[in-house]
Design an enzyme around this catalytic site. Sequence first.
Site, mmCIF file in Angstrom:
data_model
loop_
_atom_site.group_PDB
_atom_site.id
_atom_site.type_symbol
_atom_site.label_atom_id
_atom_site.label_comp_id
_atom_site.label_asym_id
_atom_site.label_seq_id
_atom_site.Cartn_x
_atom_site.Cartn_y
_atom_site.Cartn_z
ATOM 1 N N ASN A 219 -0.786 7.821 -8.047
ATOM 2 C CA ASN A 219 0.489 7.128 -7.850
ATOM 3 C C ASN A 219 0.361 6.046 -6.769
ATOM 4 O O ASN A 219 -0.447 5.121 -6.987
ATOM 5 C CB ASN A 219 1.687 8.075 -7.685
ATOM 6 C CG ASN A 219 1.572 9.163 -6.656
ATOM 7 O OD1 ASN A 219 0.788 10.076 -6.797
ATOM 8 N ND2 ASN A 219 2.368 9.089 -5.611
ATOM 9 N N ASP A 220 1.060 6.105 -5.688
ATOM 10 C CA ASP A 220 1.180 4.949 -4.774
ATOM 11 C C ASP A 220 -0.143 4.357 -4.291
ATOM 12 O O ASP A 220 -1.053 5.096 -3.918
ATOM 13 C CB ASP A 220 1.899 5.346 -3.483
ATOM 14 C CG ASP A 220 3.141 6.157 -3.685
ATOM 15 O OD1 ASP A 220 3.550 6.364 -4.828
ATOM 16 O OD2 ASP A 220 3.702 6.602 -2.664
ATOM 17 N N ARG B 251 8.714 9.885 5.856
ATOM 18 C CA ARG B 251 7.298 9.721 5.487
ATOM 19 C C ARG B 251 6.882 8.273 5.240
ATOM 20 O O ARG B 251 7.668 7.355 5.326
ATOM 21 C CB ARG B 251 6.994 10.563 4.247
ATOM 22 C CG ARG B 251 7.849 10.242 3.044
ATOM 23 C CD ARG B 251 7.369 11.047 1.818
ATOM 24 N NE ARG B 251 8.273 10.879 0.697
ATOM 25 C CZ ARG B 251 9.241 11.727 0.369
ATOM 26 N NH1 ARG B 251 9.447 12.827 1.073
ATOM 27 N NH2 ARG B 251 10.024 11.478 -0.667
ATOM 28 N N ASP B 252 5.617 8.125 4.909
ATOM 29 C CA ASP B 252 5.008 6.871 4.462
ATOM 30 C C ASP B 252 4.914 5.822 5.573
ATOM 31 O O ASP B 252 5.478 4.722 5.481
ATOM 32 C CB ASP B 252 5.769 6.295 3.249
ATOM 33 C CG ASP B 252 5.956 7.300 2.136
ATOM 34 O OD1 ASP B 252 5.140 8.241 2.056
ATOM 35 O OD2 ASP B 252 6.915 7.167 1.348
ATOM 36 N N GLU C 237 11.846 5.501 0.239
ATOM 37 C CA GLU C 237 10.414 5.777 0.342
ATOM 38 C C GLU C 237 9.645 4.479 0.633
ATOM 39 O O GLU C 237 10.121 3.373 0.375
ATOM 40 C CB GLU C 237 9.895 6.382 -0.965
ATOM 41 C CG GLU C 237 10.493 7.745 -1.280
ATOM 42 C CD GLU C 237 9.825 8.430 -2.465
ATOM 43 O OE1 GLU C 237 9.445 9.596 -2.332
ATOM 44 O OE2 GLU C 237 9.670 7.788 -3.527
ATOM 45 N N GLN D 83 -2.775 7.414 -3.893
ATOM 46 C CA GLN D 83 -2.393 8.803 -4.084
ATOM 47 C C GLN D 83 -3.069 9.300 -5.359
ATOM 48 O O GLN D 83 -2.921 8.693 -6.434
ATOM 49 C CB GLN D 83 -0.869 8.911 -4.226
ATOM 50 C CG GLN D 83 -0.113 8.579 -2.955
ATOM 51 C CD GLN D 83 -0.239 9.679 -1.933
ATOM 52 O OE1 GLN D 83 0.391 10.706 -2.052
ATOM 53 N NE2 GLN D 83 -1.090 9.478 -0.928
ATOM 54 N N TYR E 21 -0.253 12.512 1.918
ATOM 55 C CA TYR E 21 0.735 11.612 1.312
ATOM 56 C C TYR E 21 0.505 10.166 1.739
ATOM 57 O O TYR E 21 -0.434 9.853 2.488
ATOM 58 C CB TYR E 21 2.143 12.079 1.691
ATOM 59 C CG TYR E 21 2.740 13.086 0.720
ATOM 60 C CD1 TYR E 21 1.956 13.781 -0.201
ATOM 61 C CD2 TYR E 21 4.115 13.351 0.719
ATOM 62 C CE1 TYR E 21 2.515 14.695 -1.084
ATOM 63 C CE2 TYR E 21 4.682 14.270 -0.160
ATOM 64 C CZ TYR E 21 3.882 14.935 -1.056
ATOM 65 O OH TYR E 21 4.456 15.833 -1.925
ATOM 66 N N SER E 22 1.412 9.297 1.327
ATOM 67 C CA SER E 22 1.189 7.853 1.467
ATOM 68 C C SER E 22 1.109 7.374 2.907
ATOM 69 O O SER E 22 1.689 7.975 3.816
ATOM 70 C CB SER E 22 2.299 7.090 0.746
ATOM 71 O OG SER E 22 2.022 7.140 -0.634
HETATM 72 C C1 FRU Z 1 6.316 7.733 -3.557
HETATM 73 C C2 FRU Z 1 5.977 9.051 -2.883
HETATM 74 C C3 FRU Z 1 5.847 8.882 -1.372
HETATM 75 C C4 FRU Z 1 4.944 10.012 -0.990
HETATM 76 C C5 FRU Z 1 3.994 10.052 -2.152
HETATM 77 C C6 FRU Z 1 3.472 11.420 -2.516
HETATM 78 O O1 FRU Z 1 5.935 7.714 -4.908
HETATM 79 O O2 FRU Z 1 6.924 10.049 -3.203
HETATM 80 O O3 FRU Z 1 7.092 8.883 -0.695
HETATM 81 O O4 FRU Z 1 4.289 9.802 0.217
HETATM 82 O O5 FRU Z 1 4.686 9.503 -3.268
HETATM 83 O O6 FRU Z 1 2.509 11.330 -3.534
#
Ligand code: FRU
Length: 443
Positions: free
Chosen positions: A2-3, A131-132, A186, A19, A63-64
Amino acid sequence: MNDPNGAIQFDGTYHIYYQYVPEDPLGGGATHWGHMTSKDMVHFEQAPIFMSPTENFDRDGVYSGSAIEKDGKIHFFYTGNVKQPGDHDYIFSGREQNVVHVVSKDGFEIERREVVIPQADFPEGFTNHIRDPKLLEKDGHYYMVLGARTINNLGSILVYDSPDLNEWSYCGTLLDGGEEEGYMWECPDFFKLDNQDVLILSPQGILPTIYTFNNPHAAGYLIGETDWDTVKFQPETSYQEFDRGFDFYAPHTFEDDQGRRIMWSWMGIGDIMPEYTNPTIAHGWQHAMALPRELTVENGKLYQRPLAEYQTIRQNERKHEIQDATDLAGEVYELMVEMEAPKDFHLFLRQDTELVYEDGILTLKHGKSGFGRRRRMTPIDEITQLQIFVDTSSIEIFVNDGEFVLTTRVYPEDGMDTIKFKTEAKGTITYWDLALNHEEESE
Ligand code: FRU
């Protein structure tokens, strides 16, 4: 995957992390940071997984996060996700999201990995969802923005500052969301571009209208000005979505050695109730990264353009007057349409994808090959240019030299490659096959 995470150009090499859940294409399992590198943003090499959830402070997911260079080293900041056992909703209780600092001399080896802001130190008034981390340097001082969900289920951006990347103090919130602006923000990103401050965020829970916010979660930006004494961002525009297609989320930017602000983004979206699917799951993978885009601010608006580097993979150019372009076909290609007299048009691509411009509305429609993706509509006053990248299972449409972009996944059957452009407009269509030169890559 993902991200996108930790994008940086370091010592001439571009690094992009992401991710990554290696065990399961549906994302069931703790997240790692995958890693790819490139010398030219065209040819990419797979690197070993950079980080796995091996520590107590990130055991349920690395996570991100982001990267910044200081004194010849890369400093990464990410969210260590932890879920406590027990009966929890993991929003108001049971979850830790710790800010972790990682130091590396090369982007491959880790020298140091430690928590700099534990969940317990976050201010009152927020849920467990903070987060992030994304970093910004200003006059030798560092700022970190974090996306958050308040206890009233509103989005918010927290800011911390640091003189040295080790000691962090809470400055307050950079921006607070209202009732109609989602319940969680996010992946914030914050930078100066063309003398404006730009704040990117991916809000969850904004309700759809006919033309906007049609994806499960949004990804967009605000342009404005920051009061650095109070560290408050004052938006001067309304929130604008980056992309009008189906598959786009969690954009993440960095500045390269040429001073370009380049945006990576996930060509996918977290669908809680998927209205559309990806048949790649049967092949053990899901999702991709969209083409990196160069951002600029022009007349109070963000423009997104494919990097100039992608012109190097053009092959077999065919240029026609629009009315003579009757025999075009392709599966992996770039198409440039330039129209002198803006008029309605109808463009057919691949198996059953149509791009229709009628009465000031641009409609992207898929049939069977969209796997549940049906239609997106965008009002656009006038269209004079289209630049379209078609890959095996994706289409990225840039309208009016980056004024609007539509990104989507499609899964056509083999050989479904006809291109038809119908319009009264005068102008040209240029077609290129796109192919990576692998010989060059192995040299
Ligand atoms: C966005 C998210 C972030 C998080 C990550 C987890 O897609 O939900 O907020 O850090 O993906 O994979």
